[in-house]
Motif scaffolding. Structure first.
Motif, PDB file in Angstrom:
ATOM      1  N   ALA A   1       0.828  -1.203   0.000  1.00 36.54           N
ATOM      2  CA  ALA A   1       0.000   0.000   0.000  1.00 36.54           C
ATOM      3  C   ALA A   1       0.867   1.259   0.000  1.00 36.54           C
ATOM      4  CB  ALA A   1      -0.913   0.000   1.225  1.00 36.54           C
ATOM      5  N   VAL A   2       1.943   1.210   0.772  1.00 41.67           N
ATOM      6  CA  VAL A   2       2.827   2.368   0.859  1.00 41.67           C
ATOM      7  C   VAL A   2       3.550   2.584  -0.460  1.00 41.67           C
ATOM      8  CG1 VAL A   2       4.786   3.332   2.097  1.00 41.67           C
ATOM      9  CG2 VAL A   2       3.103   1.989   3.315  1.00 41.67           C
ATOM     10  N   LEU A   3       3.998   1.462  -1.014  1.00 39.18           N
ATOM     11  CA  LEU A   3       4.713   1.504  -2.289  1.00 39.18           C
ATOM     12  C   LEU A   3       3.888   2.186  -3.389  1.00 39.18           C
ATOM     13  CD1 LEU A   3       6.317  -1.752  -3.652  1.00 39.18           C
ATOM     14  CD2 LEU A   3       4.613  -0.620  -5.046  1.00 39.18           C
ATOM     15  N   MET A   4       2.572   1.983  -3.332  1.00 42.06           N
ATOM     16  CA  MET A   4       1.714   2.523  -4.391  1.00 42.06           C
ATOM     17  C   MET A   4       1.538   4.039  -4.308  1.00 42.06           C
ATOM     18  SD  MET A   4      -1.111  -0.521  -4.437  1.00 42.06           S
ATOM     19  CE  MET A   4      -2.226   0.037  -5.715  1.00 42.06           C
ATOM     20  N   VAL A   5       1.745   4.633  -3.117  1.00 39.19           N
ATOM     21  CA  VAL A   5       1.437   6.066  -2.998  1.00 39.19           C
ATOM     22  C   VAL A   5       2.645   6.930  -2.640  1.00 39.19           C
ATOM     23  CG1 VAL A   5      -0.960   5.667  -2.340  1.00 39.19           C
ATOM     24  CG2 VAL A   5       0.780   5.832  -0.572  1.00 39.19           C
ATOM     25  N   CYS A   6       3.800   6.287  -2.447  1.00 39.31           N
ATOM     26  CA  CYS A   6       4.939   7.029  -1.909  1.00 39.31           C
ATOM     27  C   CYS A   6       5.809   7.718  -2.960  1.00 39.31           C
ATOM     28  CB  CYS A   6       5.813   6.100  -1.094  1.00 39.31           C
ATOM     29  SG  CYS A   6       5.698   6.439   0.638  1.00 39.31           S
ATOM     30  N   GLY A   7       5.660   7.321  -4.203  1.00 35.52           N
ATOM     31  CA  GLY A   7       6.481   7.942  -5.232  1.00 35.52           C
ATOM     32  C   GLY A   7       7.720   7.147  -5.578  1.00 35.52           C
ATOM     33  N   ASN A   8       8.308   6.476  -4.603  1.00 37.16           N
ATOM     34  CA  ASN A   8       9.456   5.605  -4.831  1.00 37.16           C
ATOM     35  C   ASN A   8      10.615   6.267  -5.561  1.00 37.16           C
ATOM     36  OD1 ASN A   8       7.953   3.645  -3.558  1.00 37.16           O
ATOM     37  ND2 ASN A   8       7.103   2.877  -5.471  1.00 37.16           N
ATOM     38  N   ILE A   9      11.065   7.385  -5.064  1.00 36.12           N
ATOM     39  CA  ILE A   9      12.283   8.016  -5.591  1.00 36.12           C
ATOM     40  C   ILE A   9      13.348   7.920  -4.501  1.00 36.12           C
ATOM     41  CG2 ILE A   9      13.319  10.168  -6.412  1.00 36.12           C
ATOM     42  CD1 ILE A   9      10.448  10.978  -7.268  1.00 36.12           C
ATOM     43  N   PRO A  10      14.510   7.346  -4.837  1.00 40.16           N
ATOM     44  CA  PRO A  10      15.521   7.166  -3.804  1.00 40.16           C
ATOM     45  C   PRO A  10      16.185   8.479  -3.383  1.00 40.16           C
ATOM     46  CG  PRO A  10      16.312   6.286  -5.877  1.00 40.16           C
ATOM     47  CD  PRO A  10      14.903   6.721  -6.104  1.00 40.16           C
ATOM     48  N   GLN A  11      15.497   9.266  -2.612  1.00 33.03           N
ATOM     49  CA  GLN A  11      16.059  10.510  -2.103  1.00 33.03           C
ATOM     50  C   GLN A  11      15.689  10.615  -0.625  1.00 33.03           C
ATOM     51  OE1 GLN A  11      13.909  13.512  -4.291  1.00 33.03           O
ATOM     52  NE2 GLN A  11      12.047  13.209  -3.104  1.00 33.03           N
TER      53      GLN A  11
ATOM     54  N   ASP B   1       7.500  15.508  -0.173  1.00 29.39           N
ATOM     55  CA  ASP B   1       8.494  14.866  -1.025  1.00 29.39           C
ATOM     56  C   ASP B   1       8.178  13.387  -1.154  1.00 29.39           C
ATOM     57  OD1 ASP B   1       9.877  17.116  -1.474  1.00 29.39           O
ATOM     58  OD2 ASP B   1      11.507  16.712  -0.047  1.00 29.39           O
ATOM     59  N   ALA B   2       8.579  12.849  -2.323  1.00 24.47           N
ATOM     60  CA  ALA B   2       8.424  11.415  -2.479  1.00 24.47           C
ATOM     61  C   ALA B   2       9.467  10.708  -1.627  1.00 24.47           C
ATOM     62  CB  ALA B   2       8.590  11.034  -3.942  1.00 24.47           C
ATOM     63  N   GLY B   3       9.137   9.505  -1.204  1.00 22.38           N
ATOM     64  CA  GLY B   3      10.092   8.725  -0.423  1.00 22.38           C
ATOM     65  C   GLY B   3      10.141   7.307  -0.955  1.00 22.38           C
ATOM     66  N   TYR B   4      11.021   6.512  -0.368  1.00 23.64           N
ATOM     67  CA  TYR B   4      11.199   5.151  -0.857  1.00 23.64           C
ATOM     68  C   TYR B   4      11.513   4.244   0.331  1.00 23.64           C
ATOM     69  CZ  TYR B   4      12.198   2.021  -4.827  1.00 23.64           C
ATOM     70  OH  TYR B   4      12.156   1.028  -5.779  1.00 23.64           O
ATOM     71  N   PRO B   5      10.483   3.732   0.993  1.00 27.52           N
ATOM     72  CA  PRO B   5      10.727   2.893   2.174  1.00 27.52           C
ATOM     73  C   PRO B   5      11.419   1.571   1.816  1.00 27.52           C
ATOM     74  CG  PRO B   5       8.458   3.651   2.080  1.00 27.52           C
ATOM     75  CD  PRO B   5       9.068   3.952   0.760  1.00 27.52           C
ATOM     76  N   ILE B   6      12.077   0.986   2.791  1.00 26.37           N
ATOM     77  CA  ILE B   6      12.864  -0.236   2.562  1.00 26.37           C
ATOM     78  C   ILE B   6      12.043  -1.389   1.963  1.00 26.37           C
ATOM     79  CG2 ILE B   6      14.355  -1.962   3.641  1.00 26.37           C
ATOM     80  CD1 ILE B   6      14.994   0.119   5.804  1.00 26.37           C
ATOM     81  N   PRO B   7      10.850  -1.688   2.520  1.00 24.50           N
ATOM     82  CA  PRO B   7      10.098  -2.816   1.955  1.00 24.50           C
ATOM     83  C   PRO B   7       9.769  -2.597   0.484  1.00 24.50           C
ATOM     84  CG  PRO B   7       9.142  -2.128   4.043  1.00 24.50           C
ATOM     85  CD  PRO B   7      10.146  -1.096   3.670  1.00 24.50           C
ATOM     86  N   ALA B   8       9.485  -1.338   0.114  1.00 26.23           N
ATOM     87  CA  ALA B   8       9.167  -1.037  -1.279  1.00 26.23           C
ATOM     88  C   ALA B   8      10.377  -1.285  -2.168  1.00 26.23           C
ATOM     89  CB  ALA B   8       8.697   0.412  -1.409  1.00 26.23           C
ATOM     90  N   LEU B   9      11.554  -0.942  -1.651  1.00 26.70           N
ATOM     91  CA  LEU B   9      12.790  -1.168  -2.409  1.00 26.70           C
ATOM     92  C   LEU B   9      12.940  -2.642  -2.758  1.00 26.70           C
ATOM     93  CD1 LEU B   9      15.774  -0.324  -3.267  1.00 26.70           C
ATOM     94  CD2 LEU B   9      16.403  -1.019  -0.953  1.00 26.70           C
ATOM     95  N   ILE B  10      12.728  -3.483  -1.763  1.00 29.32           N
ATOM     96  CA  ILE B  10      12.895  -4.920  -1.986  1.00 29.32           C
ATOM     97  C   ILE B  10      11.858  -5.424  -2.981  1.00 29.32           C
ATOM     98  CG2 ILE B  10      12.951  -7.188  -0.892  1.00 29.32           C
ATOM     99  CD1 ILE B  10      13.637  -5.717   1.745  1.00 29.32           C
ATOM    100  N   ALA B  11      10.584  -5.037  -2.734  1.00 30.64           N
ATOM    101  CA  ALA B  11       9.512  -5.555  -3.581  1.00 30.64           C
ATOM    102  C   ALA B  11       9.648  -5.085  -5.031  1.00 30.64           C
ATOM    103  CB  ALA B  11       8.164  -5.122  -3.018  1.00 30.64           C
TER     104      ALA B  11
END
Lengths: 269, 295
Positions: free
Chosen positions: B223-233, B240-250
């Protein structure tokens, strides 16, 4: 001269009270979840004396006690009709302010329930709520009340430690002191010694006897010997009705009503 | 020997064995992740990996700071939203609401808890992201897409509501009625009683509820991955967009074989997540023990 308006049977007419009573109960009826728990209670509770409410379990004695400081309000599905006058003021009137009413009555419950804070804060809790901020005054109140219940010497070196560290007998005395700290006029006890050992029980009983100089005390108890030891008056309640009310020795030794006789002799309990 | 006694001792041994098996899975996970992350750890110092903020696997830069901060931001935002709301909601349910309402709401909470996270993600994309991008951010004079740690935090907060509320309600229901009466009979109002006595008494339980919810929040992925933007900054603001660890792996698990060390870096990410959650639970257990002693 004051006679009991509610109980005008032959047996009780001769009781005379010194002054207008603090607590007058008039036509009180309480229904809980549709059940008629207290039926047409009419009673004047004498000042500066200990009145014990006795009766078999489930007869409504605790409900009667809780009705006196409106703790029944908090339970759901409770309907109260009639009136309870404290110093002439109906506590069930629409504009009655409940915190003000409860402040007048210290409650000592079955088991001690120290508040989750230090010994000092337990006593200071009430005065603080009612606006006392002065640290010196609070310290004085704490000392006075702890001395009042004979706890001061036992705890004066650890006022800042948690109240749950005390023994259960000490906790109950702490709870009494906590109630006294808000300067009530009435003390209500709901089987207040039932969780205590014999020595702590004796301490509490002696305290209550001593306190009746300054307070009107109403106790609920299921121990007849205790009622005999501490009370001046006894109220026998059965099935939600007042069966007999009178001086301790009259009710216990010469009960007039047949049910009271049976209860006092231990045939019903 | 009596067959019944034999049965008894067999059951005892089998259940002990099964427990051992369950525990060894945890150890195997740590061992597996650890050994797989070794190549990365041998190539770069652990301090560099944790503190660098450049992530470009093609060039061999594996800075984990953006992902750690992404996780921290999203988790903190969700807690800031969820904790006060859940405490008040559960206080309302236990102290003020009628039994009928309570019996209606609590089962509903369990239903909410059972909704698959991907649905929360879809809801986030359809509603939360546009609202954050179109309404909230412009209030601060920003023009952004709405895919941000703030949106992630909101979605996550909504996801942890049910578990937090139901645990807190259970905790509050264990507070004895007579303790409440003790405070009320001194002339305290209901709110004073709740504030100074009930919540204080319930503190260890409430903290336990928050800890459980945080553990869930740390690991929540889809759920987080879908709304966070997923930019490694490293996020610098709520929007700002973020990129949490679980999203990185998935997100990257499929392609990891093609780049050297990438595979190892993702395993390290998993290990990191494990260590964070483990450490967090350990610390909160210690805090709880001390609190329980005090009250």
């Amino acid at each position: 001269m004051y006679t009991y308006p509610g109980i005008e049977t032959e047996e009780t007419q001769d009781i005379i009270l010194p002054a207008a009573p603090h607590i007058q109960i008039k036509d009180l009826n309480v229904h809980i979840e549709g059940k008629h728990i207290l039926k047409n209670i009419n009673l004047d509770i004498p000042n500066n004396s200990v009145t014990s409410i006795i009766g078999p379990s489930g007869c409504g004695k605790t409900t009667l006690l809780k009705t006196l400081n409106r703790l029944m309000d908090d339970s759901k599905n409770v309907a109260v009709s009639g009136s309870v006058l404290v110093n002439g003021e109906d506590i069930y009137a629409k504009d009655a302010e409940v915190t003000h009413i409860r402040k007048k009555m210290g409650l000592l419950s079955q088991r001690p329930f120290p508040l989750p804070m230090s010994i000092f804060d337990n006593i200071a809790y009430g005065p603080r709520i009612h606006g006392e901020r002065n640290k010196k005054v609070l310290a004085e109140i704490v000392e006075t009340q702890l001395k009042n219940v004979g706890l001061w010497d036992e705890v004066k070196d650890r006022l800042d430690s948690s109240a749950t560290g005390l023994s259960i007998g000490q906790q109950q005395r702490l709870c009494l002191a906590r109630g006294l700290a808000v300067q009530p006029e009435i003390i209500l006890g709901d089987e207040s010694t039932s969780a205590l050992d014999p020595i702590s029980t004796q301490t509490i009983e002696n305290l209550l006897i001593e306190l009746k100089k300054d307070y009107t005390i109403v106790l609920v108890t299921h121990i007849l010997r205790q009622a005999r030891r501490v009370s001046d008056y006894i109220l026998f309640v059965y099935n939600g009705e007042i069966v007999e009310f009178g001086k301790t020795e009259d009710v216990l030794l010469y009960p007039k009503n047949e049910i009271t006789q049976q209860y006092v002799k231990g045939f019903i309990s | 020997m009596n067959i019944r006694l034999i049965k008894d001792s067999i059951i005892q041994k089998v259940s002990a064995l099964l427990l051992l098996l369950a525990l060894s899975v945890v150890l195997l996970i740590v061992f597996g992740l650890g050994s797989k992350s070794l190549p990365l750890l041998q190539d770069q110092s652990i301090w560099d990996i944790l503190s660098q903020s450049v992530w470009s696997p093609l060039k061999g830069d594996f800075g984990f700071l953006p992902f750690i901060m992404g996780t921290v931001w999203v988790t903190l935002i969700s807690l800031c939203i969820a904790v006060p709301l859940c405490i008040l909601a559960s206080v309302y349910l236990v102290e003020y609401a009628s039994a009928r309402l309570r019996n209606f709401v609590l089962p509903l909470m369990n239903v909410l808890a059972a909704i698959p996270p991907v649905l929360y993600g879809v809801w986030g994309v359809l509603f939360v992201v546009p609202i954050v991008g179109g309404w909230v951010a412009p209030l601060f004079g920003l023009s952004v897409t709405g895919y941000s740690v703030f949106s992630g935090g909101i979605v996550l907060a909504v996801m942890i509501f049910p578990i937090m509320i139901s645990i807190m309600v259970e905790v509050l229901q264990t507070i004895p009625q007579d303790l409440k009466f003790a405070s009320l009979s001194l002339g305290a109002t209901k709110w004073e009683t709740i504030q100074k006595v009930i919540l204080k008494k319930a503190k260890p339980g409430i903290i336990a509820a928050i800890v459980l919810a945080i553990s869930r929040a740390f690991g929540e992925t889809i759920a987080v991955l879908m709304v966070c933007g997923n930019i490694p900054q490293v996020p610098k603001s709520l929007f700002d967009a973020g990129y949490p660890i679980p999203a990185l792996i998935a997100n990257n698990f499929g392609e990891m074989m093609s780049i050297p060390l990438y595979d190892s870096a993702l395993m390290f990410a998993a290990l990191l997540l494990f260590v964070i959650i483990f450490g967090f639970n350990l610390i909160s257990r210690l805090i709880l023990n001390r609190l329980e002693d005090k009250i």
